[in-house]
Design a protein around this motif. Structure first.
Motif, PDB file in Angstrom:
ATOM      1  N   ILE A  34      56.285 -14.407  22.241  1.00  0.00           N
ATOM      2  CA  ILE A  34      57.529 -14.962  21.708  1.00  0.00           C
ATOM      3  C   ILE A  34      58.488 -13.864  21.261  1.00  0.00           C
ATOM      4  N   TYR A  89      62.910 -19.484  26.389  1.00  0.00           N
ATOM      5  CA  TYR A  89      63.338 -18.087  26.320  1.00  0.00           C
ATOM      6  C   TYR A  89      63.075 -17.365  27.645  1.00  0.00           C
ATOM      7  N   ALA A 100      61.569 -16.892  15.345  1.00  0.00           N
ATOM      8  CA  ALA A 100      62.030 -16.271  16.594  1.00  0.00           C
ATOM      9  C   ALA A 100      63.542 -16.355  16.816  1.00  0.00           C
ATOM     10  N   PRO A 101      64.189 -17.503  16.587  1.00  0.00           N
ATOM     11  CA  PRO A 101      65.634 -17.531  16.847  1.00  0.00           C
ATOM     12  C   PRO A 101      66.425 -16.508  16.032  1.00  0.00           C
ATOM     13  N   HIS A 110      58.832 -21.066  24.063  1.00  0.00           N
ATOM     14  CA  HIS A 110      58.577 -19.824  24.797  1.00  0.00           C
ATOM     15  C   HIS A 110      59.113 -19.922  26.221  1.00  0.00           C
ATOM     16  N   SER A 132      66.582 -19.906  11.345  1.00  0.00           N
ATOM     17  CA  SER A 132      66.126 -20.356  12.666  1.00  0.00           C
ATOM     18  C   SER A 132      66.115 -21.867  12.802  1.00  0.00           C
ATOM     19  N   SER A 142      65.117 -12.693  16.779  1.00  0.00           N
ATOM     20  CA  SER A 142      65.559 -12.126  18.052  1.00  0.00           C
ATOM     21  C   SER A 142      67.039 -11.763  18.011  1.00  0.00           C
ATOM     22  N   SER A 166      61.960 -13.773  23.414  1.00  0.00           N
ATOM     23  CA  SER A 166      63.185 -14.165  22.715  1.00  0.00           C
ATOM     24  C   SER A 166      64.184 -13.017  22.651  1.00  0.00           C
TER      25      SER A 166
END
Length: 369
Positions: A13, A144, A329-330, A141, A65, A333, A17
């Protein structure tokens, strides 16, 4: 030899991302030592979005996120990645203190029995965190990865980095199969293997520690469990959540030191998980349907690390996500891509809280103390 601007090591991830943000602006490749991306920590996660998890520095990224996970831009997906669940933090003593801004309220015994039918009498109160939600990890995942490839990114599977050398402004990266590529920047998003990748590149390791986490799927005699809240111990000794009508996912919340590996559960850890579960609820267990383990990787201060190495400015760290890499992750990244591309990060993020230099500062302070 194929040339890239950015070479991301690791297709979980973190790498996927970050790659989705960078590929459209730089010639980018993800190298993955397995036959497909996301086979280790990402592919084995029982992920949920839990804003309180991981402490204040992680909570900031989790909160930022949430909007993406609820309603992602159309270029990523036509539906959200979350399913509401709620979390119940059990305690025998004082209620836990959550990071500032996390919505929660106290639950006394009568309501607790409605939320978790069959809970044993010694559990009298809890803290309810209503915002907790399941994350569709596979869909996130995959979104992305699709975005990365649409933007022109390349994925090189079965490509284990053996060694890399930096000269004249470029890296020459050699794989275990003998092939080579070159890149201006190497991004270390290798999770449990992060320090090994750094050493193969001649960069000092940060002290990333892989920890094994055990998961068990139990089939139970009772039904109606699919929408059960996430139930955890405020002391950090277990958590479980509904999976289907008659099954739950359970963990002893273990963090067992291990070398980077294809993690597998130990029978003793499965037994510990079941013993702790039976001390919470009076539900009869019919079978252990599945058991597995994954790796969670932590930096020395347990917060993630994003930024260029202070001694090798063409080597970028994107590591230490622990068990919160998917829920952050959002935002993470976006932060990592802004640092990689020398752009202004999103307002509200203290970049220094995630910088590689904090470890050097701490080491210097310890040496002079």
């Amino acid at each position: 030899m194929v040339d890239f601007d950015v070479l991301i090591v690791g297709g979980g991830i973190a790498g996927a991302s970050l790659g989705a943000h960078v590929a459209g602006r730089r010639r980018t490749a993800i190298i993955e030592m397995e036959s497909r991306c996301g086979m280790h920590a990402t592919g084995r996660s029982a992920a949920f979005w839990l804003e309180s998890y991981g402490g204040a520095r992680v909570s900031v990224l989790s909160a930022m996120s949430r909007a993406f996970l609820d309603a992602p831009p159309a270029e990523f997906s036509d539906r959200g990645f979350l399913r509401s669940r709620g979390a119940v933090h059990l305690t025998r003593d004082e209620l836990p203190v959550l990071p500032p801004g996390v919505e929660s309220r106290t639950v006394e015994r009568e309501e607790l029995e409605r939320l978790v039918p069959g809970i044993r009498p010694e559990w009298q109160r809890a803290l309810l965190e209503p915002g907790c939600a399941d994350i569709d990890v596979a869909a996130l995942h995959a979104a992305y990865i699709r975005k990365f490839q649409r933007e022109g990114g390349s994925i090189l599977p079965d490509a284990k980095l053996e060694r890399a050398a930096y000269a004249n402004g470029r890296w020459t990266v050699r794989f275990s199969n003998g092939s080579e590529v070159s890149a201006a920047v190497v991004v270390n998003a290798a999770g449990a293997w992060a320090d090994q990748v750094a050493e193969a590149c001649g960069v000092s390791p940060l002290g990333i520690s892989p920890k094994r986490r055990t998961m068990v799927q139990l089939r139970l005699e009772r039904g109606g469990l699919r929408d059960l809240p996430l139930v955890d111990d405020a002391a950090g000794t277990f958590y479980f959540k509904g999976e289907s009508d008659r099954s739950v996912w359970l963990s002893p919340h273990d963090e067992i030191d291990t070398d980077p590996c294809d993690a597998a559960p130990e029978e003793i850890d499965v037994a510990i998980a079941i013993d702790r579960f039976e001390k919470v609820v009076d539900w009869k267990i019919e079978a252990v349907e599945r058991k597995w383990a994954g790796l969670r990787s932590f930096s020395p201060d347990r917060a993630p690390v994003y930024g260029f190495d202070p001694d090798q400015p063409s080597f970028f760290w994107c590591v230490g996500q622990g068990g919160f890499g998917i829920q952050t992750a959002p935002a993470a990244s976006q932060l990592a891509s802004s640092l990689l591309m020398a752009e202004e990060p999103s307002p509200g993020i203290d970049v220094s809280a995630y910088a590689t230099t904090r470890f050097a500062i701490n080491s210097s302070a310890s040496a002079t103390a």
